[in-house]
Design an enzyme around this catalytic site. Structure first.
Site, PDB file in Angstrom:
ATOM      1  CG  HIS A  94      -1.938  -1.039   1.273  1.00 52.73           C
ATOM      2  ND1 HIS A  94      -3.024  -1.048   0.428  1.00 52.73           N
ATOM      3  CD2 HIS A  94      -2.073  -2.143   2.060  1.00 52.73           C
ATOM      4  CE1 HIS A  94      -3.793  -2.100   0.699  1.00 52.73           C
ATOM      5  NE2 HIS A  94      -3.223  -2.779   1.671  1.00 52.73           N
ATOM      6  CG  HIS A 104      -2.817  -9.883  -3.740  1.00 54.03           C
ATOM      7  ND1 HIS A 104      -3.367 -10.755  -4.668  1.00 54.03           N
ATOM      8  CD2 HIS A 104      -2.514 -10.634  -2.658  1.00 54.03           C
ATOM      9  CE1 HIS A 104      -3.399 -11.968  -4.162  1.00 54.03           C
ATOM     10  NE2 HIS A 104      -2.886 -11.932  -2.948  1.00 54.03           N
ATOM     11  CG  ASN A 106      -0.831 -16.273  -2.839  1.00 54.18           C
ATOM     12  OD1 ASN A 106      -1.304 -17.258  -3.401  1.00 54.18           O
ATOM     13  ND2 ASN A 106      -0.391 -16.298  -1.604  1.00 54.18           N
ATOM     14  CB  VAL A 107       3.489 -18.049  -6.016  1.00 55.05           C
ATOM     15  CG1 VAL A 107       3.308 -17.327  -7.349  1.00 55.05           C
ATOM     16  CG2 VAL A 107       4.660 -17.421  -5.253  1.00 55.05           C
ATOM     17  NE  ARG A 108      -3.470 -20.282  -3.521  1.00 54.17           N
ATOM     18  CZ  ARG A 108      -3.751 -19.337  -4.406  1.00 54.17           C
ATOM     19  NH1 ARG A 108      -2.964 -18.275  -4.529  1.00 54.17           N
ATOM     20  NH2 ARG A 108      -4.820 -19.433  -5.170  1.00 54.17           N
ATOM     21  CG  HIS A 143      -3.748  -6.768 -17.658  1.00 54.93           C
ATOM     22  ND1 HIS A 143      -4.514  -7.891 -17.431  1.00 54.93           N
ATOM     23  CD2 HIS A 143      -4.248  -5.807 -16.851  1.00 54.93           C
ATOM     24  CE1 HIS A 143      -5.448  -7.621 -16.532  1.00 54.93           C
ATOM     25  NE2 HIS A 143      -5.313  -6.354 -16.169  1.00 54.93           N
ATOM     26  CG  HIS A 173     -20.537  -6.418  -0.690  1.00 53.56           C
ATOM     27  ND1 HIS A 173     -19.369  -7.086  -0.982  1.00 53.56           N
ATOM     28  CD2 HIS A 173     -20.165  -5.309  -0.001  1.00 53.56           C
ATOM     29  CE1 HIS A 173     -18.340  -6.420  -0.484  1.00 53.56           C
ATOM     30  NE2 HIS A 173     -18.802  -5.332   0.115  1.00 53.56           N
ATOM     31  N   GLY A 256      -5.714 -21.699  11.916  1.00 52.37           N
ATOM     32  CA  GLY A 256      -4.861 -21.311  13.029  1.00 52.37           C
ATOM     33  C   GLY A 256      -3.616 -20.578  12.621  1.00 52.37           C
ATOM     34  NE  ARG A 258       3.089 -13.651  14.299  1.00 51.91           N
ATOM     35  CZ  ARG A 258       3.425 -12.401  13.951  1.00 51.91           C
ATOM     36  NH1 ARG A 258       3.296 -11.999  12.697  1.00 51.91           N
ATOM     37  NH2 ARG A 258       3.887 -11.566  14.869  1.00 51.91           N
TER      38      ARG A 258
END
Length: 298
Positions: A94, A104, A106-108, A143, A173, A256, A258
């Site tokens: 930010h 943002h 993310n790689v997982r 992109h 929403h 669970g 952090r």
């Protein structure tokens, strides 16, 4: 399958991204090692009140356990009763300057096992851009970088993952996108482990190419309290998505994880207003009419 190899890559990715972002900001990321009582842990690398980043984090986690939380088994009932291992790098940045976009990435990797059964595994990830004041050239660059990362693996990946991103990062929403999108993928396990791993690495390795030029181009743009006020208002949408719709947030909290590391993604200064509308013809209205529209940028 080689989870050690995946973990080594993710730790190296976290290190390289944090190092370059420290060059951009001029301040170091705080390192925060943590352990998960149920199994595993991670390393959070966080910056707050930096020269460029009002808040940012580049987090690594590697958690495991004997059973999966409801957020995982609800969509994949075949995972019930399996032990699991999940690891990844997740980052959110930010910037303070409202002309510099939030980002943002993310790689997982996920694996679930049980005796006398084949393991269930997949890769996931992606990146998306959330501007407050839109620049077409920034959206095109972001992109195009995403497309270039995926192109060696087949021409269908970018359009498919772009559509997936537009659908996923959508505030139902509010009936509006969170930003100008990017790419998003999950459950990637074909044709084989090595191909899926290499594609995921290509996405992670392209992040700095996609984002660093944009933030460096915008961080010195003059702004007033009015732009900061609009930035804080739009950041409220970011908070709403992460707390209401984001599956990763739910998985982290229910497994669970952090809490401090999971909620690091939230911006430090946010505002909400009742039924606010931008002034006709303003730069703020332009964000809605020209950028938050699920557009094909390339």
């Amino acid at each position: 399958m080689n989870t050690t190899q995946v973990k080594e890559y993710l730790l190296g990715l976290q290190e390289s991204i944090a190092k370059e972002l420290e060059e951009v900001d001029g301040n170091a990321f705080k390192k925060d090692q943590w352990d998960r009582p149920e199994g595993g842990g991670g390393m959070s690398r966080v910056i707050e009140e930096g020269n460029v980043f009002e808040r940012g984090g580049v987090n690594f986690s590697h958690v495991h356990g004997d059973g999966l939380p409801a957020s995982a088994t609800a969509a994949r009932p075949e995972l019930a009763g399996r032990s699991f291992e999940a690891m990844g790098v997740s980052l959110v940045l930010h910037p303070r300057n409202p002309y510099a976009p939030t980002v943002h990435m993310n790689v997982r990797y996920f694996e679930a096992t049980k005796p006398s059964a084949d393991p269930v595994w997949w890769f996931g990830g992606g990146m998306d851009l959330t501007p407050y004041y839109g620049y077409a050239e920034d959206a095109i660059h972001f992109h195009q970088t995403c497309k270039d990362a995926l192109q060696p693996y087949g021409g269908n990946f970018y359009p498919d993952f772009k559509k997936w991103c537009d659908k996923y990062f959508y505030l139902k929403h509010r009936q509006e996108p969170r930003g100008i999108g990017g790419i998003f993928f999950d459950d990637l396990n074909r044709p084989d482990f090595d191909t899926c791993f290499n594609l995921t690495k290509s996405v992670g390795d392209s992040f700095l190419t996609a984002y660093r030029p944009l933030v460096e181009c915008r961080i010195d743009t003059p702004y007033t309290d009015n732009e900061r006020d609009f930035q804080a208002y739009r950041r409220g949408r970011y908070v709403e998505f992460n707390l209401v719709w984001d599956r990763g947030t739910l998985f982290g909290l229910q497994s669970g994880g952090r809490t401090e590391s999971i909620l690091m993604s939230l911006p430090p200064i946010v505002k909400w207003r009742y039924d606010w509308k931008p002034e006709a013809g303003s730069a703020e209205e332009k964000l809605y009419t020209e950028f938050l529209i699920g557009k094909d940028w390339i």
